[in-house]
Design a protein around this motif. Sequence first.
Motif, PDB file in Angstrom:
ATOM      1  N   THR A  54     -19.604  40.290  40.766  1.00 44.27           N
ATOM      2  CA  THR A  54     -20.084  40.827  39.674  1.00 44.27           C
ATOM      3  C   THR A  54     -21.324  41.518  40.119  1.00 44.27           C
ATOM      4  O   THR A  54     -22.259  41.121  41.068  1.00 44.27           O
ATOM      5  N   VAL A  55     -21.812  42.779  39.385  1.00 47.58           N
ATOM      6  CA  VAL A  55     -22.757  43.320  39.647  1.00 47.58           C
ATOM      7  C   VAL A  55     -23.561  43.534  38.258  1.00 47.58           C
ATOM      8  O   VAL A  55     -23.072  44.053  37.355  1.00 47.58           O
ATOM      9  N   LYS A  56     -24.862  43.071  38.290  1.00 46.12           N
ATOM     10  CA  LYS A  56     -25.724  43.517  37.285  1.00 46.12           C
ATOM     11  C   LYS A  56     -27.091  44.004  37.934  1.00 46.12           C
ATOM     12  O   LYS A  56     -27.734  43.755  39.072  1.00 46.12           O
ATOM     13  N   THR A  57     -27.611  44.838  36.921  1.00 45.86           N
ATOM     14  CA  THR A  57     -28.821  45.413  37.396  1.00 45.86           C
ATOM     15  C   THR A  57     -29.924  45.327  36.021  1.00 45.86           C
ATOM     16  O   THR A  57     -29.562  45.272  34.870  1.00 45.86           O
ATOM     17  N   GLU A  58     -31.022  44.937  36.528  1.00 44.95           N
ATOM     18  CA  GLU A  58     -32.194  44.911  35.402  1.00 44.95           C
ATOM     19  C   GLU A  58     -33.286  45.690  36.037  1.00 44.95           C
ATOM     20  O   GLU A  58     -33.292  46.142  37.196  1.00 44.95           O
ATOM     21  N   PRO A  59     -34.221  45.885  35.314  1.00 39.78           N
ATOM     22  CA  PRO A  59     -35.365  46.683  35.871  1.00 39.78           C
ATOM     23  C   PRO A  59     -36.103  46.242  37.243  1.00 39.78           C
ATOM     24  O   PRO A  59     -36.416  45.194  37.083  1.00 39.78           O
TER      25      PRO A  59
END
Length: 194
Positions: A54-59
């Motif tokens: 899984t790949v997630k981005t947040e600021p």
Amino acid sequence: MGGFGSGRWKAEKNLTVDYPQMDVRHLQQLGYLEPGLSLHLKPACHDENMESVTVKTEPGKLIIGHHYRKNESVSEDIYYHFKIEWTACHFGGKRPWFICPVADCGRRVAILYGDGQFTCRNCNRLAYPCQRENPANRRLRKVNKIRRQLGWQPGILNAEGGKPKNMHWKTFLRLMNTYDALYIQDVLHMAQKF
């Protein structure tokens, strides 16, 4: 007399090519650094126990996780958190950098190397392969690089071609001067050997 490190023996560092790498520039090209992104991917490696990535981005942060099956009844989720810093480019746009997760380091780097934990090259104590080259191999690598730029076949024993069609004469002459100097050093080195 003769404490630790006083002799000629020097431990060689491991090489960067021997470790898994994560390049922030490549991730940006793939679009994985877009804010609010959440992806479930099939693992690229051939590990039978890794089921999903899984790949997630947040600021300012990238989170990569994988579901890992230890055996038939036990599985675990492992997550890596990477800080990302953006810098402005001279001609517009922004460039991403990883921040090394080691507390005393905090360097901005483009590539992190994995060894249980993804850290920068210095924290992993890794060397580039070219740092182990002897002078003759270094000259040969430089000669072949120039030959590639000129569109010639690699190897100093191969025939030289001419100036590439769209290359400026000033660039061609600069490359040829460097090439000739390296070529002469290589020929002298071979003559000394024989």
